[in-house]
Design an enzyme around this catalytic site. Structure first.
Site, short mmCIF file in Angstrom:
data_model
loop_
_atom_site.label_atom_id
_atom_site.label_comp_id
_atom_site.label_asym_id
_atom_site.label_seq_id
_atom_site.Cartn_x
_atom_site.Cartn_y
_atom_site.Cartn_z
N VAL A 1 0.86 -1.17 0.00
CA VAL A 1 0.00 0.00 0.00
C VAL A 1 0.90 1.22 0.00
O VAL A 1 1.86 1.29 0.79
CB VAL A 1 -0.92 0.03 1.24
CG1 VAL A 1 -1.83 1.25 1.21
CG2 VAL A 1 -1.74 -1.25 1.32
N CYS A 2 0.65 2.16 -0.91
CA CYS A 2 1.38 3.42 -0.96
C CYS A 2 2.89 3.17 -1.12
O CYS A 2 3.31 2.40 -1.98
CB CYS A 2 1.07 4.24 0.29
SG CYS A 2 1.52 5.98 0.20
#
Length: 325
Positions: free
Chosen positions: A114-115
């Site tokens: 994520v990210c």
């Protein structure tokens, strides 16, 4: 003699979410909440969710909230690495974490990030040759630092084989919903989205750079309300005379001020709104002629030309690739 039939419980799918000092809190808790809700909605604990960290114990997130974790070890079915800023560089440099990731990721059914968690996986050499997503603000740095991977700077999340990567923060929720859909079906994922009171489930191909959101962020009065009206009236004439009249400006003044405020000419901006709306409607299986009328592109031919120019494929092909389940 009556035979006894024994029903064995469904084996749990083990999910590890890697946290560390300074990680982005929502990168951990957003996906975790989705998987937890899937257990509740599915009627049994399908997911065995574990938050892990290099040292175990409490790790402090970027906003100061502490997250309890288990020390890295064991084999997950799905592994996700959270993003962060404060502790990202130190996490990337840990040899023990790199060895563990290189041991478990190839054996996992799926792994991803994520990210800026993509930086951690890339530093371990696990994203070479893959197309990946990360937060728009870090795409250039990721591509420059790790040239062996391909950065998709536009998509909310990307699936390349067993590798799942998302753009960041709330897009981790979108990706987690897609993971649940793959495991338990669209009905369960949609039920979770409704439970979370999400405005809509966003597909991975949707751009991080929504023209509507960008304009709402940057455009000054009177264009904020005008843009909202445009979004609700895509099937109406949205030419410069019409828009200038609604804004209370001369056509020349409107054209100049609107272009300065949004970074796009009125015609280019309107086409972007219409094509984004068409892309969403295509996933619902509506006839292309109907969609063309709804978004104000008047005919299937005009929709097809504009759509292919922007997205590189015909609307019919896009519909088959992304038709909603």
């Amino acid at each position: 003699m009556t035979k006894k039939v024994y029903f064995l419980p469904m084996p749990k799918h083990r999910i590890f979410i890697l946290a560390y000092e300074g990680c982005q809190l929502l990168d951990v808790t957003g996906p975790a909440a989705v998987f937890g809700a899937a257990n509740e909605g599915h009627g049994q604990d399908f997911y065995d969710l574990v938050i892990v960290s290099p040292g175990g114990g409490a790790v402090t997130s970027n906003c100061g909230v502490a997250i309890q974790s288990r020390k890295i070890g064991g084999q997950p079915d799905t592994l996700l690495v959270a993003g962060g800023s404060l502790g990202l560089k130190a996490t990337m440099a840990r040899d023990d974490l790199r060895r563990w990731l290189c041991s478990v990721a190839p054996k996992a059914r799926r792994f991803g990030s994520v990210c800026t968690g993509a930086f951690v996986l890339a530093a371990a050499g696990l994203l070479d040759g893959k197309r990946v997503a990360t937060h728009w603000a870090h795409c250039e740095r990721l591509a420059r630092k790790f040239p062996a991977l391909e950065v998709d700077a536009d998509s909310l999340y990307v699936v390349d084989g067993k590798v799942w990567t998302s753009a960041g923060v709330t897009t981790g929720i979108d990706m987690a919903l897609a993971l649940v859909e793959e495991d338990l079906g669209a009905a369960t994922a949609n039920l979770i989205a409704r439970h979370f009171v999400l405005y809509a489930r966003r597909p991975g191909y949707q751009s991080q750079f929504s023209p509507l959101l960008q304009a709402q962020t940057t455009a000054e009065a009177p264009f904020g309300k005008l843009i909202d009206w445009m979004q609700e009236n895509l099937d109406q004439p949205l030419d410069v005379p019409t828009l200038a009249a609604r804004a209370g400006l001369t056509e020349r003044s409107f054209y100049r001020k609107f272009t300065e405020a949004t970074g796009k000419t009125p015609a280019h901006f309107v086409e972007g709104l219409r094509l984004d709306a068409a892309r969403t409607l295509l996933t619902r299986g509506l006839p292309i002629k109907t969609i063309a009328g709804k978004v104000g592109l008047t005919s299937p031919a005009r929709l097809g030309q504009a759509f292919e120019r922007r997205f590189g494929m015909a609307p019919s092909l896009f519909r088959e690739m992304h038709r909603a389940a």
